[in-house]
Structures are given as structure tokens and as C-alpha cells.
Design an enzyme around this catalytic site. Structure first.
Site, PDB file in Angstrom:
ATOM      1  N   LYS A  55       0.844  -1.203   0.000  1.00 28.96           N
ATOM      2  CA  LYS A  55       0.000   0.000   0.000  1.00 28.96           C
ATOM      3  C   LYS A  55       0.878   1.252   0.000  1.00 28.96           C
ATOM      4  CE  LYS A  55      -3.863  -2.253   2.302  1.00 28.96           C
ATOM      5  NZ  LYS A  55      -4.430  -2.707   3.566  1.00 28.96           N
ATOM      6  N   GLN A  99      -4.631  -1.320   9.529  1.00 33.10           N
ATOM      7  CA  GLN A  99      -4.658  -2.690   9.004  1.00 33.10           C
ATOM      8  C   GLN A  99      -5.261  -3.647  10.031  1.00 33.10           C
ATOM      9  OE1 GLN A  99      -3.744  -3.499   5.863  1.00 33.10           O
ATOM     10  NE2 GLN A  99      -4.186  -5.669   6.167  1.00 33.10           N
ATOM     11  N   ASP A 122     -11.155   3.051   4.287  1.00 37.71           N
ATOM     12  CA  ASP A 122     -11.602   1.651   4.286  1.00 37.71           C
ATOM     13  C   ASP A 122     -13.134   1.561   4.249  1.00 37.71           C
ATOM     14  OD1 ASP A 122      -9.819  -0.507   4.257  1.00 37.71           O
ATOM     15  OD2 ASP A 122      -9.152  -0.098   6.303  1.00 37.71           O
TER      16      ASP A 122
HETATM   17  N1  GUN Z   1      -7.299  -6.712   6.439  1.00 40.04           N
HETATM   18  C1  GUN Z   1      -7.761  -7.495   5.428  1.00 40.04           C
HETATM   19  N2  GUN Z   1      -8.411  -6.740   4.517  1.00 40.04           N
HETATM   20  C2  GUN Z   1      -8.363  -5.479   4.962  1.00 40.04           C
HETATM   21  C3  GUN Z   1      -8.842  -4.250   4.437  1.00 40.04           C
HETATM   22  O1  GUN Z   1      -9.477  -4.162   3.385  1.00 40.04           O
HETATM   23  N3  GUN Z   1      -8.590  -3.145   5.200  1.00 40.04           N
HETATM   24  C4  GUN Z   1      -7.908  -3.212   6.367  1.00 40.04           C
HETATM   25  N4  GUN Z   1      -7.727  -2.086   7.037  1.00 40.04           N
HETATM   26  N5  GUN Z   1      -7.451  -4.333   6.865  1.00 40.04           N
HETATM   27  C5  GUN Z   1      -7.670  -5.452   6.164  1.00 40.04           C
END
Ligand code: GUN
Length: 303
Positions: A55, A99, A122
Site C-alpha cells: 500500500k 490494518q 476503508d
Molecule cells: N485486512 C484485510 N483486509 C483489509 C482491508 O481491506 N482493510 C484493512 N484495514 N485491513 C484489512
């Protein structure tokens, strides 16, 4: 019947990132602002580590500012909430992503609720969930948003189609259902307790698999010609590939759909890897630019 069309999410994500980069150039030219995205990782989960690095790298490649915060596994809830408060009040940060999963000493819902909804790239804050279901200006969770973009690109209008979402998670299943409903699909949300799941799946023109069970959905569960979007990313042993240097058996990635049987029945299908996966980060970058524009009164970038 010939095999399904393979929907190339990797190529589509690359095109989407180009559009994000172009939007970032325009935002900078129009306002002097560089969109910024903060990513917070608590602990050392190997998969999360890979995602967070990816990311941060792609954020920078699109011309945005990337702020990476890596906290120790033992971090307490108060420390994380203090960091989020700081990011909420930092106007160089337009998007905040924490995350998941978080270590067990931290209340996930409390943390997600602490993020300013307008920076919640998100789309997990209940304010954005409410906006999504009521047709407001939500920031939409990245994975289902990516699925919806792929579907609309391939099928054009989704109106009137029967769609089934297998899986009811907050991250994928529920927001996916909201997006399909907004496109005027007739939506079924199926899950582990659903009666006659194969039969329900066979009625669907659009099947979204998001259960996290390797190769659970078989070819004979699929309506001939249906469009199949496989969200699953499961690592399974692949003894046919031999052993790794450390003597353990090699592995491979598979989706929630049994690809080899499904590809013979579906009209189109996303592969794993190379389908939905690459779309998720591209949509995150898109959300960060959209959030930046909204926060600064700039025109929607139209991506
Ligand atoms: N962990 C697995 N998928 C995601 C996601 O789309 N966003 C976040 N913040 N954590 C994750």
C-alpha cells in the site's frame, strides 16, 4: 460451450492506478495540495506486513504522500487511539487505514469508530456503512468496490440481475450486497447456515464468493453463463510442486471457487491470483484522492 472469459483484474487495476495518478496531478495543479494516506500496522503478521508495504509503495507511485506507522505487537489501545487522534487532526493526512486484524488487547470496533469518517478510506466506520446503505456520499470498502467496478466494466448495466453474495463479513459480504442493491440487482446474501447453497448459487447471474474457504464453490453450483467474482485468497499445500528449501511442502494460492470446474460453466470469472486482489489497493488509492477532494472542497475526481 467454450470456457469463460477471464476477467483480468491485474490489468484493470493498473489502468485504475493511472487514472488515480492523473487525478493526483490535477489536484496538485489546481490546489497545491498533495493527497496523503496514512497506513497503521500494529504487530508483525507476515501477510499484513506485505499488504502494508505494498500500500505504501503504490501510494507513493501514484504521487501521493505516504505516512507509514508501524507499532509494536504489545501496543495498548490508548496509544493507538492517540495516534488516530493525531492523524485525524493532521491536514496533510486525507486518508487513514488501520490494518486488520489488530492484536487481541485492542478493541477493533472502538478503533474503527475513532477514525474521522471523512478520512475513513476503508469505509468501515458506521457512518460510512450508514451512508452506503442510504445512498449517501460514502467512502466504500475497497474490495467490494473493486468487485463492483469489474462487474460494471464487464457487464455494463447490472439492473434486474440475480446476484448472490456468499459470505456476510463487514469487510466484503455486507457492503458488496449494498453495492449490488444500489445497481438494482436482486440480492441474496448467503452464508454458512444457508439451506441448499448450491441450488441458491445456481439461480444467480452474478456470483460473488467471499467465504474464505478454499475452492468451496464448485462448477456445478454455477448457472451456465454467469459472471463469477472470486474474492477468496487462500494458501493451500501444493505437494505436486515439490518441497521448499527448508523441507516443507510448497504452497499455492486458490480462491473460494474451484476454478478448473467453474471456468467450464461460467460466462466470465476472475482468477486467483490476478483478479480481485490487485483491485483492492487501486480502490484504496482512489478513495484517498476522493477523500482529499471532499475535504478541500475540490471537484470529485471522477474515478
Ligand atoms: N485486512 C484485510 N483486509 C483489509 C482491508 O481491506 N482493510 C484493512 N484495514 N485491513 C484489512
Amino acid at each position: 460451450m467454450s470456457d469463460a472469459t477471464i476477467i483480468d483484474g491485474k490489468a484493470f487495476a493498473a489502468k485504475l492506478r493511472e487514472r488515480v495518478s492523473a487525478a493526483v496531478v490535477k489536484v496538485k495543479a489546481d490546489s497545491g495540495i498533495t493527497p496523503g494516506l496514512a497506513v497503521v500496522l500494529v504487530g508483525n503478521d507476515p501477510a499484513s506486513n506485505v499488504y502494508v508495504s505494498s500500500k505504501a509503495k503504490q501510494t507513493a507511485e501514484c504521487g501521493m504522500e505516504s505516512f507509514e506507522h508501524r507499532l509494536d505487537e504489545s501496543t495498548d489501545e490508548g496509544t493507538l487511539l492517540t495516534l488516530i487522534d493525531k492523524l485525524n487532526n493532521d491536514n496533510k493526512v486525507n486518508g487513514i487505514l488501520v490494518q486488520l486484524p489488530l492484536p487481541s488487547q485492542i478493541d477493533e470496533q472502538k478503533v474503527l469508530s475513532a477514525i474521522n469518517p471523512d478520512k475513513d478510506v476503508d469505509g468501515f466506520h458506521t457512518t460510512n456503512v450508514g451512508r452506503l446503505w442510504t445512498g449517501g456520499d460514502a467512502l466504500v470498502p475497497c474490495t467490494p468496490f473493486g468487485c463492483s467496478v469489474l462487474l460494471k466494466d464487464f457487464l455494463g448495466s447490472l439492473s434486474g440481475k440475480n446476484a448472490i453474495v456468499v459470505g456476510r463479513s463487514n469487510i466484503v459480504g455486507k457492503p458488496m450486497a449494498a453495492l449490488l442493491l444500489a445497481e438494482s440487482c436482486t440480492v441474496t446474501i448467503a452464508h454458512s447456515r444457508t439451506d441448499d447453497l448450491p441450488g441458491k448459487c445456481r439461480e444467480a447471474d452474478i456470483l460473488i464468493a467471499a467465504v474464505g474457504r478454499p475452492e468451496m464453490i464448485k462448477g456445478d453450483w454455477i448457472k451456465p453463463g454467469a459472471t463469477v467474482i472470486d474474492v477468496g485468497i487462500n494458501r493451500i499445500d501444493a505437494p505436486e510442486r515439490g518441497l521448499k528449501e527448508d523441507g516443507s511442502v510448497k504452497t499455492r494460492l486458490v480462491g473460494d471457487v474451484e476454478f478448473d470446474s467453474a471456468v467450464k460453466v461460467a460466462g466470465a470469472i476472475t482468477p486467483v491470483p490476478g483478479g480481485v486482489g490487485p483491485m483492492t489497493i487501486a480502490c484504496l488509492l482512489r478513495n484517498a484522492v476522493v477523500a482529499c477532494c471532499r475535504q478541500n472542497g475540490l471537484a470529485d475526481p471522477g474515478i
